[in-house]
Write a protein that holds these residues in place. Structure first.
Motif, mmCIF file in Angstrom:
data_model
loop_
_atom_site.group_PDB
_atom_site.id
_atom_site.type_symbol
_atom_site.label_atom_id
_atom_site.label_comp_id
_atom_site.label_asym_id
_atom_site.label_seq_id
_atom_site.Cartn_x
_atom_site.Cartn_y
_atom_site.Cartn_z
ATOM 1 N N ARG A 199 -4.170 6.666 18.275
ATOM 2 C CA ARG A 199 -5.344 6.159 19.342
ATOM 3 C C ARG A 199 -4.759 4.930 19.958
ATOM 4 N NH1 ARG A 199 -10.127 5.197 15.229
ATOM 5 N NH2 ARG A 199 -8.763 3.652 14.252
ATOM 6 N N ARG A 200 -5.338 4.931 21.064
ATOM 7 C CA ARG A 200 -5.016 3.657 22.201
ATOM 8 C C ARG A 200 -5.894 2.567 21.438
ATOM 9 N NH1 ARG A 200 -3.020 3.027 27.303
ATOM 10 N NH2 ARG A 200 -2.632 0.533 27.268
ATOM 11 N N VAL A 201 -5.167 1.315 21.061
ATOM 12 C CA VAL A 201 -5.884 0.320 20.566
ATOM 13 C C VAL A 201 -5.436 -0.821 21.161
ATOM 14 C CG1 VAL A 201 -6.472 1.275 18.476
ATOM 15 C CG2 VAL A 201 -4.105 0.090 18.630
ATOM 16 N N CYS A 202 -6.111 -2.427 21.019
ATOM 17 C CA CYS A 202 -5.701 -3.298 21.610
ATOM 18 C C CYS A 202 -4.113 -3.878 21.236
ATOM 19 C CB CYS A 202 -6.707 -4.554 21.031
ATOM 20 S SG CYS A 202 -6.486 -4.584 19.345
ATOM 21 N N LEU A 203 -3.526 -3.378 20.328
ATOM 22 C CA LEU A 203 -2.464 -4.132 20.285
ATOM 23 C C LEU A 203 -1.375 -2.641 20.784
ATOM 24 C CD1 LEU A 203 -2.484 -5.910 17.027
ATOM 25 C CD2 LEU A 203 -2.154 -6.877 19.147
ATOM 26 N N GLY A 204 -1.573 -1.864 21.536
ATOM 27 C CA GLY A 204 -0.876 -0.892 22.020
ATOM 28 C C GLY A 204 -1.351 0.466 21.368
ATOM 29 N N HIS A 205 -0.527 0.980 20.669
ATOM 30 C CA HIS A 205 -1.012 2.355 19.778
ATOM 31 C C HIS A 205 -1.061 2.220 18.375
ATOM 32 C CE1 HIS A 205 0.262 3.627 23.840
ATOM 33 N NE2 HIS A 205 -0.688 4.653 23.654
ATOM 34 N N GLY A 206 -2.301 3.160 17.800
ATOM 35 C CA GLY A 206 -2.291 2.850 16.526
ATOM 36 C C GLY A 206 -2.351 4.244 15.783
ATOM 37 N N ILE A 207 -2.097 4.315 14.295
ATOM 38 C CA ILE A 207 -2.446 5.364 13.484
ATOM 39 C C ILE A 207 -3.563 5.281 12.531
ATOM 40 C CG2 ILE A 207 -1.358 6.934 11.624
ATOM 41 C CD1 ILE A 207 1.279 6.873 13.075
ATOM 42 N N LYS A 208 -4.433 6.230 12.466
ATOM 43 C CA LYS A 208 -5.307 6.017 11.348
ATOM 44 C C LYS A 208 -4.918 7.327 10.441
ATOM 45 C CE LYS A 208 -10.444 7.020 10.819
ATOM 46 N NZ LYS A 208 -11.678 7.485 11.672
ATOM 47 N N LEU A 209 -4.874 7.089 9.311
ATOM 48 C CA LEU A 209 -4.677 8.156 8.237
ATOM 49 C C LEU A 209 -5.559 8.309 7.246
ATOM 50 C CD1 LEU A 209 -0.878 6.914 7.260
ATOM 51 C CD2 LEU A 209 -1.649 8.964 9.033
ATOM 52 N N ALA A 210 -6.260 9.382 6.670
ATOM 53 C CA ALA A 210 -7.164 9.609 5.741
ATOM 54 C C ALA A 210 -6.627 10.676 4.582
ATOM 55 C CB ALA A 210 -8.414 10.284 6.389
ATOM 56 N N THR A 211 -7.018 10.159 3.641
ATOM 57 C CA THR A 211 -6.785 10.891 2.400
ATOM 58 C C THR A 211 -7.549 11.769 1.684
ATOM 59 O OG1 THR A 211 -7.196 9.149 0.774
ATOM 60 C CG2 THR A 211 -5.050 8.914 1.567
ATOM 61 N N GLY A 212 -7.403 12.603 0.757
ATOM 62 C CA GLY A 212 -8.361 13.724 0.120
ATOM 63 C C GLY A 212 -9.315 12.917 -0.826
ATOM 64 N N THR A 213 -8.636 11.522 -1.275
ATOM 65 C CA THR A 213 -9.651 11.063 -2.118
ATOM 66 C C THR A 213 -10.699 9.916 -1.503
ATOM 67 O OG1 THR A 213 -7.853 9.034 -2.310
ATOM 68 C CG2 THR A 213 -7.772 10.494 -4.040
ATOM 69 N N GLY A 214 -10.671 9.962 -0.022
ATOM 70 C CA GLY A 214 -11.770 9.187 0.539
ATOM 71 C C GLY A 214 -11.366 7.941 1.269
ATOM 72 N N ASP A 251 0.704 -1.288 0.029
ATOM 73 C CA ASP A 251 0.073 -0.112 0.017
ATOM 74 C C ASP A 251 0.896 1.233 0.107
ATOM 75 O OD1 ASP A 251 -2.310 -1.643 -0.015
ATOM 76 O OD2 ASP A 251 -2.537 -1.452 2.406
ATOM 77 N N SER A 252 0.506 2.027 -0.882
ATOM 78 C CA SER A 252 1.586 3.317 -1.202
ATOM 79 C C SER A 252 0.714 4.636 -1.048
ATOM 80 C CB SER A 252 2.183 3.219 -2.453
ATOM 81 O OG SER A 252 2.897 4.610 -2.436
ATOM 82 N N ILE A 253 0.853 5.321 -0.201
ATOM 83 C CA ILE A 253 -0.095 6.518 0.099
ATOM 84 C C ILE A 253 0.899 7.701 -0.345
ATOM 85 C CG2 ILE A 253 -1.796 7.857 1.496
ATOM 86 C CD1 ILE A 253 -1.570 5.194 3.368
ATOM 87 N N PRO A 254 0.756 8.369 -1.316
ATOM 88 C CA PRO A 254 1.397 9.770 -1.612
ATOM 89 C C PRO A 254 1.288 10.806 -0.606
ATOM 90 C CG PRO A 254 0.159 9.140 -3.498
ATOM 91 C CD PRO A 254 -0.370 8.306 -2.482
ATOM 92 N N ALA A 255 2.275 11.465 -0.236
ATOM 93 C CA ALA A 255 2.528 12.418 0.920
ATOM 94 C C ALA A 255 1.415 13.654 0.650
ATOM 95 C CB ALA A 255 3.818 12.985 0.995
ATOM 96 N N GLY A 256 1.197 13.819 -0.590
ATOM 97 C CA GLY A 256 0.489 15.144 -0.848
ATOM 98 C C GLY A 256 -0.935 14.757 -0.829
ATOM 99 N N GLU A 257 -1.409 13.738 -0.476
ATOM 100 C CA GLU A 257 -2.822 13.295 -0.363
ATOM 101 C C GLU A 257 -3.187 13.458 0.855
ATOM 102 O OE1 GLU A 257 -3.877 9.789 -2.358
ATOM 103 O OE2 GLU A 257 -3.525 10.606 -4.703
ATOM 104 N N LEU A 258 -2.666 12.958 1.928
ATOM 105 C CA LEU A 258 -2.717 12.957 3.412
ATOM 106 C C LEU A 258 -3.307 14.363 3.839
ATOM 107 C CD1 LEU A 258 0.510 11.367 4.981
ATOM 108 C CD2 LEU A 258 -1.784 10.101 4.436
ATOM 109 N N ASN A 259 -4.443 14.089 4.423
ATOM 110 C CA ASN A 259 -5.163 15.381 5.093
ATOM 111 C C ASN A 259 -5.586 15.090 6.724
ATOM 112 O OD1 ASN A 259 -7.203 13.528 5.006
ATOM 113 N ND2 ASN A 259 -8.502 14.789 3.551
#
Length: 706
Positions: A54-69, A41-49
């Motif tokens: 977040r604290r989750v069951c496996l320690g901590h997690g990151i949720k990333l959203a892009t401009g394309t939805g 999975d490749s996410i271009p840096a310019g699309e991140l918005n």
């Protein structure tokens, strides 16, 4: 701070199962590679918005959203990673990493929000859980109720089957039913395959090996429809991992392989690969069911409205454009016969193994794809049924082992060179039974290690390519396959052929070769035989001599036996000795010295008695008597045998007149040999008797005669 941040053992949730992989943040993009499937999975840096911590069951997690939805979630970070990731995002992505708390109250009443491909259930503005709508397989509505059904994942121990939402009636807007509005929002993003509209193109009656049968393949914009006489399969393009185009060994057919994750299902059977077989000679004229403008806009020159060519080329070209993935073909590998594959067997089924640039693929039953990065080591093993083939074993990092058997010996050198060039770890287990224990300890041997099996196989393969070994390979097929022992013999045969080819005629050459082969075989037999060691004569026991003295422990045990029995009533004989051993070890030095002195006194008395016994002539007379008895017995036995032989000869002489003419003629030839043998036997018997007489005469008689 560096240009990149890398994290290992980062997990991504895929339909209820956690798949681990590697995550890398760079200035240009965010890349995640799954260890299980190899999907990137490749996410271009310019699309991140948006980025949330977040604290989750496996320690901590990151949720990333892009401009394309699109939304991506990665878990498995540590608490200490927050600061460096936050600074990296600010410096390179111009996005702030915000902390977001999850609701852990356990309430089942809240607000449903649709944000891109996610359905979020919030309680007091905090997210309780999220449902990826791409996992939804069906959506059903009832009175004030919506039911969501999910795709099942075979890798999970527990699967979520369905979730029901109660939607209360709304007084604000009577024109639209809230239940229908909820269902429409779900279906707009759900992975529900609906065959609406016409197919882009249709391929009729294609031969399919897995699943077996002939199918019509209808190409739709978002999925592939296989229509057969018995079964139908709908395959979304999002489930296609890889495409392979592989030439058959006969050079007249082509395999087109589609790798799927998750697989298509038929009952309890799972098909991870779709394998189509084409003839190279079959051509087709294809017209897409789209206007030229739509084709140009949609496929950007990859396809045209009217195309013609080989059937396999058209199918692979259309699939590549719709799936938007590269087609993998065999690399530079060429086997002994010039083909790009190797004939072998896997699980008792014959097939073809293709060495690729980044892995191996076996077709067709069952299909197996192994990437180099998931391979722990490979092993070249001796064939179990015949010495003219070998096995190729592949062990993965997860501990699974794949054995491809019945590979021709000529392929060994080519396959080894390929494996060595790809820098795969080669594990040499050895082939001699006596070496098994040692080699298991060093199973992860380095690929540079000298391998006698390899050297011999490579030499034989090169010689067969030159055409010098057609006769000798057949004659040696039944011999053992030990690499260390056969090297010398094979080298001698090849050298003799090379030297004799110019100097001698064909007749002389064949005679020399046969003589040398016989010599080599005889030497081999002598090598395998083991010399028998002469039997040791038993020492004769002298019953009349003094008895040996007891040790200090035995003297102490005899005196303490009754005490041990009284202290432990009902104790067995074996338990007495065990208990006595423990008590003896616990005795002090002073107590043991007392018994040591008693044992020493008994030893001195024994030595004195033995000396007196020997002076009186006790030991030697009994031994000489036994020897004389033995020799006398042997003489009598030999006399009996010789007498029996004479009687047999007399009987044979008496019956000579009754022998037939044929018997007399055949026996005349062997009569001279039998006479010679009988004479040598008689001489041997006489010499044995003379030796035994010399041995049986005592030493005293020899002295008197002198």
């Amino acid at each position: 701070m560096g240009d990149t941040l890398e994290f290992n053992e980062i997990y991504q949730e895929v339909k209820g199962s956690w798949n681990d992989g590697r995550l890398r943040f760079s200035k240009q993009n965010v890349v995640y590679k799954s260890s299980k499937t190899g999907k990137v999975d490749s996410i271009p840096a310019g699309e991140l918005n948006m980025a949330q911590w977040r604290r989750v069951c496996l320690g901590h997690g990151i949720k990333l959203a892009t401009g394309t939805g699109h939304v991506y979630k990665y878990d498995g970070f540590r608490d200490t990673d927050f600061e460096k990731i936050s600074e990296f995002f600010k410096a390179n992505y111009k996005v702030e990493l915000t902390e977001k708390d999850m609701c852990v109250k356990g309430w089942n009443w809240g607000t449903a929000k649709f944000s891109g491909p996610l359905l979020s259930f919030d309680v007091n503005d905090n997210t309780a859980f999220e449902i990826p709508l791409s996992n939804v397989s069906q959506c059903a509505t009832g009175k004030n109720e919506v039911t969501l059904e999910f795709h099942q994942n075979d890798d999970t121990e527990v699967s979520l089957m369905e979730v029901r939402f109660y939607v209360p009636p709304s007084q604000a807007d009577e024109r639209q039913d809230p239940v229908e509005a909820f269902a429409q929002n779900v279906l707009s993003k759900a992975d529900v395959i609906q065959a609406t509209g016409d197919a882009v193109c249709i391929f009729k009656e294609l031969q399919c090996l897995t699943p077996r049968g002939r199918y019509d393949i209808r190409i739709y914009p978002t999925f592939l429809h296989l229509h057969g006489k018995t079964f139908d399969y709908k395959i979304p393009y999002t489930t296609v991992l890889r495409l392979f185009l592989l030439p058959h060994k006969d050079q007249r057919q082509m395999f087109f392989v589609i790798s799927l994750d998750p697989p298509i299902k038929q009952g309890q059977t799972r098909y991870h690969f779709l394998i189509l077989l084409f003839s190279k000679e079959e051509d087709i004229n294809l017209t897409l069911n789209m206007s030229e403008e739509d084709v140009e806009r949609r496929f950007e020159g990859k396809l045209s409205k009217n195309m013609s060519g080989s059937l396999y080329e058209m199918v692979s070209r259309v699939m590549k454009a719709l799936v938007n993935r590269k087609i993998t073909v065999p690399g530079n590998f060429q086997g002994h016969s010039g083909a790009q594959c190797i004939t072998c067997s896997y699980k008792a089924s014959s097939g073809l193994l293709y060495p690729l640039e980044r892995g191996f693929i076996y077709v067709h039953k069952p299909p197996v794809h192994l990437r180099f990065e998931e391979i722990s080591c490979v092993n070249f093993a001796r064939g179990t049924t015949t010495t003219r083939s070998f096995d190729f074993e592949i062990e993965t990092k997860q501990g699974n082992q794949y054995t491809f058997s019945s590979i021709e010996r000529e392929e060994y050198g080519k396959l080894f060179d390929f494996v060595n060039a790809k820098k795969l770890n080669i594990k040499n287990r050895g082939f001699k039974e006596g070496m098994k224990g040692k080699i298991d300890e060093y199973s992860d041997s380095d690929e540079d290690q000298h391998d006698a099996y390899l050297e011999r196989m490579k030499a034989e393969g090169k010689i067969r390519e030159e055409g010098n070994d057609s006769d000798e390979s057949d004659s040696g097929s039944d011999e053992s396959f030990n690499p260390g022992e056969e090297d010398d013999d094979i080298a001698e045969e090849y050298d003799s052929n090379a030297s004799a080819s110019d100097s001698s005629d064909e007749g002389d050459k064949s005679e020399d070769e046969s003589a040398k082969k016989k010599k080599a075989k005889k030497a081999k037999v002598v090598k395998e035989k083991k010399e028998k060691k002469p039997r040791k004569e038993k020492k004769q026991k002298d019953t009349g001599g003094p008895k040996r003295p007891m040790s200090a422990y035995m003297l102490w045990l005899n005196s303490s036996r009754e005490r041990i029995k009284s202290e432990n009533p009902g104790i067995s004989i074996t338990e007495i000795s065990k208990k006595a051993g423990e008590m003896w070890r616990q005795l002090g030095k002073d107590e043991k010295e007392e018994w040591d002195t008693k044992a020493g006194e008994a030893k001195r008395q024994y030595d004195k008695a033995k000396k007196e016994y020997k002076e009186s002539g006790g030991g030697s007379s009994s031994v000489s008597k036994k020897e004389s008895k033995k020799s006398g017995g042997k003489k009598e036995e030999k006399k009996r045998k010789s007498a029996g032989g004479d009687k047999d000869r007399e009987r044979g002489g008496g019956n000579e007149s009754f022998k037939s003419k044929e018997f007399i003629e055949t026996s005349e030839e062997s009569s001279s040999d039998s006479d010679r043998k009988s004479k040598s036997k008689r001489k041997k018997q006489e010499s044995d008797e003379e030796e035994e007489e010399a041995v049986s005469t005592p030493a005293s008689s020899e002295e008197e005669s002198d």
